[in-house]
Design an enzyme around this catalytic site. Structure first.
Site, mmCIF file in Angstrom:
data_model
loop_
_atom_site.group_PDB
_atom_site.id
_atom_site.type_symbol
_atom_site.label_atom_id
_atom_site.label_comp_id
_atom_site.label_asym_id
_atom_site.label_seq_id
_atom_site.Cartn_x
_atom_site.Cartn_y
_atom_site.Cartn_z
ATOM 1 N N CYS A 1 -2.262 8.393 -1.847
ATOM 2 C CA CYS A 1 -2.277 7.535 -0.648
ATOM 3 C C CYS A 1 -0.587 7.455 -0.414
ATOM 4 N N CYS B 1 -7.467 9.991 0.153
ATOM 5 C CA CYS B 1 -8.119 9.373 -0.897
ATOM 6 C C CYS B 1 -9.105 10.132 -1.524
ATOM 7 N N ASP C 1 -11.443 -9.754 13.267
ATOM 8 C CA ASP C 1 -9.958 -9.642 13.693
ATOM 9 C C ASP C 1 -9.507 -10.856 14.740
ATOM 10 N N CYS D 1 1.795 9.324 2.688
ATOM 11 C CA CYS D 1 2.177 8.423 3.871
ATOM 12 C C CYS D 1 3.654 9.040 4.189
ATOM 13 N N CYS E 1 -3.417 8.033 4.851
ATOM 14 C CA CYS E 1 -3.625 7.659 3.641
ATOM 15 C C CYS E 1 -4.705 7.559 3.213
ATOM 16 N N CYS F 1 -8.509 2.927 -8.619
ATOM 17 C CA CYS F 1 -7.427 3.766 -8.181
ATOM 18 C C CYS F 1 -7.036 4.493 -9.445
HETATM 19 C C1 B12 Z 1 -2.228 -6.976 10.625
HETATM 20 C C2 B12 Z 1 -3.127 -5.675 10.512
HETATM 21 C C3 B12 Z 1 -2.415 -4.537 10.353
HETATM 22 C C4 B12 Z 1 -1.141 -4.147 10.139
HETATM 23 C C5 B12 Z 1 -0.738 -4.422 8.734
HETATM 24 C C6 B12 Z 1 -1.611 -3.530 7.675
HETATM 25 C C7 B12 Z 1 -1.912 -4.372 6.313
HETATM 26 N N1 B12 Z 1 -2.226 -3.671 5.504
HETATM 27 O O1 B12 Z 1 -1.952 -5.474 6.247
HETATM 28 C C8 B12 Z 1 -1.098 -2.686 10.618
HETATM 29 C C9 B12 Z 1 -0.687 -2.569 12.251
HETATM 30 C C10 B12 Z 1 -0.059 -1.894 9.820
HETATM 31 C C11 B12 Z 1 -2.508 -2.124 10.377
HETATM 32 C C12 B12 Z 1 -2.930 -0.837 10.145
HETATM 33 C C13 B12 Z 1 -4.071 -0.486 10.042
HETATM 34 N N2 B12 Z 1 -5.244 -1.131 9.941
HETATM 35 CO CO1 B12 Z 1 -5.437 -2.960 10.088
HETATM 36 N N3 B12 Z 1 -5.587 -4.932 10.092
HETATM 37 C C14 B12 Z 1 -4.570 -5.937 10.153
HETATM 38 C C15 B12 Z 1 -5.293 -7.404 10.157
HETATM 39 C C16 B12 Z 1 -5.579 -7.741 11.540
HETATM 40 C C17 B12 Z 1 -4.667 -8.484 9.432
HETATM 41 C C18 B12 Z 1 -4.339 -8.038 7.958
HETATM 42 C C19 B12 Z 1 -3.167 -8.835 7.200
HETATM 43 O O2 B12 Z 1 -3.515 -10.209 7.371
HETATM 44 N N4 B12 Z 1 -2.246 -8.493 6.873
HETATM 45 C C20 B12 Z 1 -1.259 -9.440 6.274
HETATM 46 C C21 B12 Z 1 -0.931 -8.784 4.764
HETATM 47 C C22 B12 Z 1 0.094 -10.083 4.330
HETATM 48 O O3 B12 Z 1 -2.308 -8.894 4.129
HETATM 49 P P1 B12 Z 1 -2.520 -8.533 2.609
HETATM 50 O O4 B12 Z 1 -2.018 -7.059 2.493
HETATM 51 O O5 B12 Z 1 -3.995 -9.008 2.339
HETATM 52 O O6 B12 Z 1 -1.311 -9.168 1.691
HETATM 53 C C23 B12 Z 1 -1.537 -9.319 0.618
HETATM 54 C C24 B12 Z 1 -0.782 -8.367 -0.168
HETATM 55 O O7 B12 Z 1 0.587 -8.096 0.444
HETATM 56 C C25 B12 Z 1 -0.382 -9.406 -1.475
HETATM 57 N N5 B12 Z 1 0.549 -8.848 -2.352
HETATM 58 C C26 B12 Z 1 -0.033 -8.426 -3.415
HETATM 59 N N6 B12 Z 1 1.179 -8.063 -4.222
HETATM 60 C C27 B12 Z 1 2.514 -8.371 -3.552
HETATM 61 C C28 B12 Z 1 3.754 -8.229 -3.917
HETATM 62 C C29 B12 Z 1 4.740 -8.838 -3.261
HETATM 63 C C30 B12 Z 1 6.142 -8.493 -3.530
HETATM 64 C C31 B12 Z 1 4.515 -9.176 -1.839
HETATM 65 C C32 B12 Z 1 5.504 -9.625 -0.945
HETATM 66 C C33 B12 Z 1 3.055 -9.172 -1.320
HETATM 67 C C34 B12 Z 1 1.950 -8.984 -2.304
HETATM 68 O O8 B12 Z 1 0.068 -10.438 -0.810
HETATM 69 C C35 B12 Z 1 -0.599 -10.697 0.196
HETATM 70 C C36 B12 Z 1 -1.708 -12.126 0.428
HETATM 71 O O9 B12 Z 1 -2.758 -11.660 -0.535
HETATM 72 C C37 B12 Z 1 -6.621 -6.924 9.520
HETATM 73 C C38 B12 Z 1 -7.987 -7.865 9.929
HETATM 74 C C39 B12 Z 1 -7.844 -9.096 9.231
HETATM 75 N N7 B12 Z 1 -8.078 -10.153 10.006
HETATM 76 O O10 B12 Z 1 -7.822 -9.190 7.906
HETATM 77 C C40 B12 Z 1 -6.904 -5.473 9.828
HETATM 78 C C41 B12 Z 1 -7.581 -4.464 8.799
HETATM 79 C C42 B12 Z 1 -6.930 -4.592 7.694
HETATM 80 N N8 B12 Z 1 -6.962 -3.091 9.363
HETATM 81 C C43 B12 Z 1 -7.731 -1.964 9.432
HETATM 82 C C44 B12 Z 1 -7.651 -0.997 9.678
HETATM 83 C C45 B12 Z 1 -8.938 -0.066 9.649
HETATM 84 C C46 B12 Z 1 -6.195 -0.218 9.997
HETATM 85 C C47 B12 Z 1 -5.974 1.250 9.789
HETATM 86 C C48 B12 Z 1 -6.647 2.027 8.987
HETATM 87 C C49 B12 Z 1 -6.109 1.463 11.409
HETATM 88 C C50 B12 Z 1 -5.664 2.988 11.799
HETATM 89 N N9 B12 Z 1 -6.507 3.959 11.403
HETATM 90 O O11 B12 Z 1 -4.513 3.130 12.208
HETATM 91 C C51 B12 Z 1 -4.155 1.002 9.676
HETATM 92 C C52 B12 Z 1 -4.348 1.444 7.978
HETATM 93 C C53 B12 Z 1 -2.833 1.118 7.667
HETATM 94 C C54 B12 Z 1 -2.799 0.301 6.001
HETATM 95 N N10 B12 Z 1 -2.606 1.400 5.167
HETATM 96 O O12 B12 Z 1 -2.735 -0.540 5.985
HETATM 97 C C55 B12 Z 1 -9.252 -2.725 8.634
HETATM 98 C C56 B12 Z 1 -9.284 -2.280 7.300
HETATM 99 C C57 B12 Z 1 -10.897 -2.030 6.826
HETATM 100 C C58 B12 Z 1 -10.579 -1.681 5.180
HETATM 101 N N11 B12 Z 1 -11.208 -0.823 4.673
HETATM 102 O O13 B12 Z 1 -9.955 -2.579 4.555
HETATM 103 C C59 B12 Z 1 -9.127 -4.357 8.928
HETATM 104 C C60 B12 Z 1 -9.687 -5.131 7.824
HETATM 105 C C61 B12 Z 1 -9.717 -4.709 10.437
HETATM 106 C C62 B12 Z 1 -11.013 -4.864 10.186
HETATM 107 N N12 B12 Z 1 -11.666 -5.600 10.819
HETATM 108 O O14 B12 Z 1 -11.900 -3.861 9.855
HETATM 109 N N13 B12 Z 1 -3.348 -3.226 10.420
HETATM 110 S S1 SF4 Z 2 -5.722 7.648 -2.673
HETATM 111 FE FE1 SF4 Z 2 -7.313 6.061 -2.832
HETATM 112 S S2 SF4 Z 2 -7.801 6.199 -5.076
HETATM 113 FE FE2 SF4 Z 2 -5.598 7.039 -4.973
HETATM 114 S S3 SF4 Z 2 -4.478 5.337 -5.233
HETATM 115 FE FE3 SF4 Z 2 -4.754 5.473 -2.852
HETATM 116 S S4 SF4 Z 2 -6.528 4.213 -2.586
HETATM 117 FE FE4 SF4 Z 2 -6.390 4.456 -4.836
HETATM 118 S S1 SF4 Z 3 -1.779 4.502 8.246
HETATM 119 FE FE1 SF4 Z 3 -1.078 5.094 6.099
HETATM 120 S S2 SF4 Z 3 -0.420 6.932 6.046
HETATM 121 FE FE2 SF4 Z 3 -0.182 6.259 8.198
HETATM 122 S S3 SF4 Z 3 1.920 5.444 8.127
HETATM 123 FE FE3 SF4 Z 3 0.277 3.681 7.816
HETATM 124 S S4 SF4 Z 3 0.397 3.341 5.775
HETATM 125 FE FE4 SF4 Z 3 1.287 5.526 5.903
#
Ligand code: B12
Ligand code: SF4
Ligand code: SF4
Length: 299
Positions: free
Chosen positions: A189, A243, A128, A193, A239, A183
């Site tokens: 999930c 899972c 990150d 949420c 979430c 999935c």
């Molecule tokens: C910003 C960030 C967050 C944000 C945004 C979450 C997100 N899902 O992006 C917040 C603060 C909410 C967050 C929360 C969490 N995070 Co976080 N986060 C990050 C970070 C720093 C960047 C992710 C990023 O670039 N997001 C931006 C979006 C745009 O990225 P994307 O989902 O890949 O985007 C694609 C999709 O949206 C896609 N897309 C597909 N279809 C469609 C359709 C449409 C219409 C659109 C618009 C887009 C779209 O297009 C995009 C480009 O490919 C990463 C580390 C990293 N450097 O990657 C960690 C990371 C993802 N987080 C992590 C973790 C552990 C968490 C939490 C579990 C922490 C917690 N327990 O509270 C939660 C989980 C929430 C969740 N369900 O996502 C881990 C995940 C590990 C894993 N197993 O995947 C990471 C990888 C950190 C790490 N180094 O381990 N996080």
């Molecule tokens: S709970 Fe796990 S297996 Fe089910 S839809 Fe979500 S990510 Fe996929």
């Molecule tokens: S971590 Fe998962 S369940 Fe919790 S608010 Fe974010 S998306 Fe929803």
């Protein structure tokens, strides 16, 4: 060319749970979706996600002479009695020493081991710490698929895994092989949420995510946002707890890295002690965290 089996052995020695390797190259897909995600404002106040777009999609620009991307997983699936299993509610990972330190130390240990094996290797580890698409590269290297909750699921370790990346300037046998999305018809999930942050197909509105609200959002929470937290004080695991792929995943070996036991958290909430310096919870606004911890205890 270094064989993958040699790298794998070194990665285990370095304390990593899984590794995969991709060829370092610009990413040619997903840019439009990423830009659309930003345009919809789903990132909220995380303005750093708007910056360094070119670097984010071209890891070769981050490390001179980059040839291979090693994606590494480290499980944090803590089970049993812990602070996370009873109020106050904090994410599993929050009770450990900050994963940015743990994973980076292990990735640099791997770099050292690679140096011993191959003489000249240069590289940089990312956890990150740079504009880097960790989940994308982990998925590309065959470590898992992106679930509906947007997180990477390893078929063996589940989704309670941290992802780190080591970009190196040597050729390593790649493991790029798509892992089928397993999935299926599951929607647990999304249904679980509490805030409706999961929009389906891996799409997240971060502004509604409890993790964002309790950790990343710098401005004051609105009354509505505060009411949406479901008792969570730091991060949210809902979430992932829903899972099925996490049910039988093995428990983490990071138990010796647990830093914040419940008593420490309670004393912090009462204003009696600061949090340990290496706790990830030091990233949150301490006043807000104290308030949410005391509310969480009452829920
Ligand atoms: C910003 C960030 C967050 C944000 C945004 C979450 C997100 N899902 O992006 C917040 C603060 C909410 C967050 C929360 C969490 N995070 Co976080 N986060 C990050 C970070 C720093 C960047 C992710 C990023 O670039 N997001 C931006 C979006 C745009 O990225 P994307 O989902 O890949 O985007 C694609 C999709 O949206 C896609 N897309 C597909 N279809 C469609 C359709 C449409 C219409 C659109 C618009 C887009 C779209 O297009 C995009 C480009 O490919 C990463 C580390 C990293 N450097 O990657 C960690 C990371 C993802 N987080 C992590 C973790 C552990 C968490 C939490 C579990 C922490 C917690 N327990 O509270 C939660 C989980 C929430 C969740 N369900 O996502 C881990 C995940 C590990 C894993 N197993 O995947 C990471 C990888 C950190 C790490 N180094 O381990 N996080
Ligand atoms: S709970 Fe796990 S297996 Fe089910 S839809 Fe979500 S990510 Fe996929
Ligand atoms: S971590 Fe998962 S369940 Fe919790 S608010 Fe974010 S998306 Fe929803």
């Amino acid at each position: 060319m270094l064989s993958f089996s040699c790298l794998y052995d070194l990665a285990l020695l370095a304390g990593l749970d899984e590794v995969g390797v991709s060829k370092a190259a610009p990413v040619t897909d997903g840019q439009e979706k990423y830009l659309e995600w930003l345009a919809r404002g789903y990132h909220g106040e995380m303005s750093y996600l708007e910056r360094n777009f070119e670097k984010r999609f071209d890891p070769t620009s981050l490390v001179p002479g980059a040839k291979s991307i090693i994606s590494a997983l480290l499980s944090y699936k803590l089970e049993g009695k812990g602070v996370w299993s009873s109020a106050p509610k904090v994410s599993r990972y929050a009770v450990l020493r900050d994963y940015h330190f743990i994973l980076k130390e292990r990735l640099y240990r791997l770099l050292e081991l690679l140096r011993e094996a191959c003489n000249t290797v240069s590289g940089r580890a990312f956890v990150d710490s740079a504009p880097f698409l960790d989940r994308y590269w982990a998925m590309r290297s065959g470590l898992g698929w992106i679930g509906q909750h947007s997180l990477l699921i390893s078929p063996r370790l589940g989704s309670f895994v941290f992802i780190g990346s080591l970009v190196v300037d040597i050729d390593i046998e790649t493991t790029e092989q798509p892992v089928r999305n397993r999935c299926g018809n599951c929607n647990h999930c999304v249904a679980a949420c509490p805030t409706g942050a999961l929009l389906g197909k891996g799409l997240v509105d971060a502004r509604k995510c409890i993790s964002y609200l309790t950790i990343e959002k710098k401005s004051e929470l609105t009354a509505e946002e505060e009411a949406s937290l479901s008792g969570w004080a730091y991060g949210c695991d809902t979430c992932q707890e829903a899972c099925p792929w996490n049910r039988h995943a093995p428990v983490t070996h990071l138990t010796n890295e647990v830093l914040v036991f419940r008593e420490v958290l309670n004393r912090f909430a009462e204003g009696k002690t600061p949090l340990p310096a290496e706790s990830p919870m030091t990233r949150a606004n301490p006043e807000r965290l104290r308030l949410l911890l005391s509310k969480s205890c009452k829920e």
